[in-house]
Write a protein that holds these residues in place. Structure first.
Motif, PDB file in Angstrom:
ATOM      1  N   VAL A   8     -10.681  -7.878   4.422  1.00 32.94           N
ATOM      2  CA  VAL A   8     -10.231  -7.191   5.626  1.00 32.94           C
ATOM      3  C   VAL A   8      -9.439  -8.481   6.531  1.00 32.94           C
ATOM      4  O   VAL A   8     -10.091  -9.533   6.540  1.00 32.94           O
TER       5      VAL A   8
ATOM      6  N   PRO B 203      -7.077  -5.428  -1.367  1.00 31.73           N
ATOM      7  CA  PRO B 203      -8.128  -4.659  -2.120  1.00 31.73           C
ATOM      8  C   PRO B 203      -8.944  -5.821  -2.970  1.00 31.73           C
ATOM      9  O   PRO B 203      -8.380  -6.647  -3.511  1.00 31.73           O
TER      10      PRO B 203
ATOM     11  N   GLY C 296       0.921  -1.168  -0.039  1.00 34.65           N
ATOM     12  CA  GLY C 296      -0.047  -0.108  -0.184  1.00 34.65           C
ATOM     13  C   GLY C 296       0.647   1.264   0.157  1.00 34.65           C
ATOM     14  O   GLY C 296       2.135   1.249  -0.352  1.00 34.65           O
TER      15      GLY C 296
ATOM     16  N   ASP D 174     -13.415  -5.835  -0.849  1.00 32.87           N
ATOM     17  CA  ASP D 174     -12.222  -5.948  -0.221  1.00 32.87           C
ATOM     18  C   ASP D 174     -11.946  -7.014   1.065  1.00 32.87           C
ATOM     19  O   ASP D 174     -13.176  -7.237   1.715  1.00 32.87           O
TER      20      ASP D 174
ATOM     21  N   ASN E 274      -6.778   0.016   4.960  1.00 31.39           N
ATOM     22  CA  ASN E 274      -7.816   0.777   4.230  1.00 31.39           C
ATOM     23  C   ASN E 274      -8.187   1.891   5.251  1.00 31.39           C
ATOM     24  O   ASN E 274      -7.411   2.400   6.206  1.00 31.39           O
ATOM     25  N   GLY E 275      -9.126   2.734   4.995  1.00 34.79           N
ATOM     26  CA  GLY E 275      -9.772   3.809   5.786  1.00 34.79           C
ATOM     27  C   GLY E 275      -9.944   3.738   7.152  1.00 34.79           C
ATOM     28  O   GLY E 275      -9.839   4.791   7.888  1.00 34.79           O
TER      29      GLY E 275
ATOM     30  N   TYR F 213      -5.598  -5.004   4.795  1.00 41.09           N
ATOM     31  CA  TYR F 213      -6.830  -5.773   3.877  1.00 41.09           C
ATOM     32  C   TYR F 213      -6.271  -5.978   2.478  1.00 41.09           C
ATOM     33  O   TYR F 213      -4.954  -5.520   2.356  1.00 41.09           O
TER      34      TYR F 213
END
Length: 537
Positions: free
Chosen positions: A99, A47, A25, A97, A39-40, A45
């Motif tokens: 996680v 994608p 990432g 996605d 992730n946010g 995770y």
């Protein structure tokens, strides 16, 4: 215009990491070169795009980039970011996605390129990579739509093939045959699907819509996962090597201890850890020997290794550009004419773990022991009776005594039992029967040298460490339309005599030894076809 969906199939399950996992990432950690995707919500995770690429790639590898796959997944985009025709459409497959479940303790793995000129770490080819440990769990959710009233719809015959493809894919995931993320041929990314469920939602009938509104999606068996019918398999040669160390053996960890300077690398397995030889380390040792073989029979390839250009990074990339080696082990990515060139190797090597596991708390005591007595007690509690602290010192060439500040210690595993080394040669990456036979012939030459003790593994191999003894090597061949010389290796086991003076086939396979003549001929043909090109250049 909204899609007219007749039926929807929701596939869920849990992906278990059978080996460490890395999906990169945005680099938000200045202390790590290759970080993990977050992730946010701050969770690790994978994608959905990464999952979709891997699953589509599996289908294309077996079926080719067929019209049915393009209809199912959507047409691929060209270099201009547009489709080749006006028939572009969104995929009928939606992948969420995935996680990572629960709290996981990430690990750090070192990577380094070896300079072929000096035999030490290549300049500017040193990096570290964050990984998720073996045993990490991810939730998988895939939605597959079926449309029958559209110019893009799949007819009944095409839908039957789609169901067969998905059945083969899901069974391959259940058997741990797919890999995700980066460094897939170097020990990372193998996952296994568990807790699989397929739910069906019907939109083309009143009863189906009412059931959906009531939340009564039924289980579906359209993929017929329990069928005993044979499925397509990747053409591959699997090699299982049963071995044992005959000297201290370890991969060096990046982290240092307190009472001891150099620690063996361990990797997590659930709540425990075990000594590990990374697949990248084993593959690097095999590649080095394979290069040595090719450079011996084709001396012109020594030029790149014997010449050291000013640009160290370019020098390293030139050194590893060796024909056939690049097909077997991979080609480093580089940019030429604004295009990134590279090749994933056909040979994959799994991480190799020690048979014995210890708890994370016990290993932490070993790392944080403040003196030799505390270290000995921590090793005793962890029942690592054959792991010992060894002291090393550099000798001052003037006085003949110990050099100042050059005393260090290592924690060396002795008498540890290891799991077999697993190699997998993806023959579909070797295009054509000739290249397949040449690649297998070179791999067999490397295995011969491994049997004869010419390829030590791990850290400190030039200082008495890393020597191994091979007990047996077993072969298994999968897939169809392979050369007979390769098919003949199926279920063959090479057993090594205790004194390592001979290698012999089991009695039931003695008749197959003549098939090696075809591989030997392919190897000689490759050498003869390569030498004239060297002379001409």
């Amino acid at each position: 215009m909204a899609r007219k969906i007749d039926a929807r199939y929701i596939i869920t399950g849990t992906l278990i990491a059978e080996s460490p996992l890395h999906v990169g990432g945005v680099n938000n950690d200045p202390m790590v070169d290759l970080t993990l995707a977050v992730n946010g919500a701050g969770d690790y995770y994978i994608p959905g795009t990464s999952l979709a690429g891997a699953l589509r790639g599996w289908m294309e590898e077996l079926e080719g980039d067929s019209q049915i796959i393009s209809m199912l997944w959507g047409p691929r985009l060209g270099q201009n970011g547009r489709t080749q025709s006006d028939d572009g459409h969104a995929s009928w497959v939606l992948i969420e996605d995935a996680v990572i479940q629960g709290d996981v303790q990430t690990e750090l793995r070192d990577g380094v390129g070896i300079d072929r000129f000096g035999g030490s770490a290549a300049e500017y080819i040193k990096f570290d990579r964050a990984i998720l440990p073996k045993g990490s769990k991810l939730k998988l959710q895939i939605t597959l739509d079926r449309v029958t009233e559209s110019r893009l719809a799949l007819n009944d015959a095409a839908w039957v093939l789609v169901c067969q493809l998905w059945a083969g894919l899901l069974r391959s995931l259940q058997e741990g045959e797919l890999s995700l993320g980066a460094a897939k041929t170097r020990g990372l990314g193998t996952v296994k699907l568990e807790e699989l469920e397929v739910k069906e939602q019907l939109f083309n009938s009143r009863a189906g819509i009412l059931a959906l509104l009531k939340g009564e999606s039924g289980n579906s068996s359209i993929f017929d996962l329990e069928a005993n019918t044979p499925r397509k398999a990747r053409p591959a040669l699997t090699v299982t090597i049963d071995w044992e160390p005959i000297s201290p053996l370890m991969a060096k960890a990046e982290r240092e201890g307190i009472a001891v300077d150099m620690l063996p690398l361990v990797s997590g397995i659930g709540d425990h850890v075990a000594f590990v030889l990374p697949g990248s380390s084993i593959k690097g040792a095999l590649r080095t020997q394979a290069e040595r073989i090719v450079r011996t029979v084709c001396p012109a390839f020594n030029h790149a290794a014997a010449t050291k250009p000013v640009d160290s990074k370019k020098a390293f990339l030139q050194q590893v550009e060796v024909p056939l080696i690049e097909n077997l082990f991979g080609k480093a990515a580089k940019t030429e004419d604004k295009q990134q060139l590279g090749r994933m190797g056909a040979l994959s090597v799994a991480d190799c773990y020690a048979d014995y596991e210890i708890s994370g708390q016990q290993w932490e005591k070993v790392q944080t022991a403040k003196d030799s007595a505390e270290l000995l007690q921590a090793l005793k509690e962890a029942k690592l009776h054959d792991v010992q602290q060894a002291f090393h010192v550099a000798i001052d060439r003037w006085t003949g005594g110990a050099a100042d500040q050059f005393l260090y210690s290592t924690l060396e595993p002795m008498g540890v039992q290891w799991q077999p080394i697993a190699l997998r040669l993806n023959l579909s990456r070797l295009e054509g029967a000739d290249l397949q036979k040449q690649g297998v012939a070179l791999l067999l030459l490397v295995l011969r040298d491994l049997i004869q003790g010419r390829i030590p593994l791990g850290y400190g191999v030039n200082r008495g460490m890393g020597a191994i003894a091979i007990k047996s090597i077993s072969f298994s061949v999968s897939g169809t339309n392979l050369p007979d010389d390769i098919q003949a290796l199926h279920n063959v086991t090479l057993k090594v005599a205790p004194e390592q003076s001979q290698t012999y086939l089991t009695a039931q396979h003695l008749a197959q030894i003549s098939s090696l003549a075809g591989l030997n001929d392919a190897w000689k043909t490759w050498i003869e076809s390569t030498i004239p090109q060297e002379v001409a250049s």
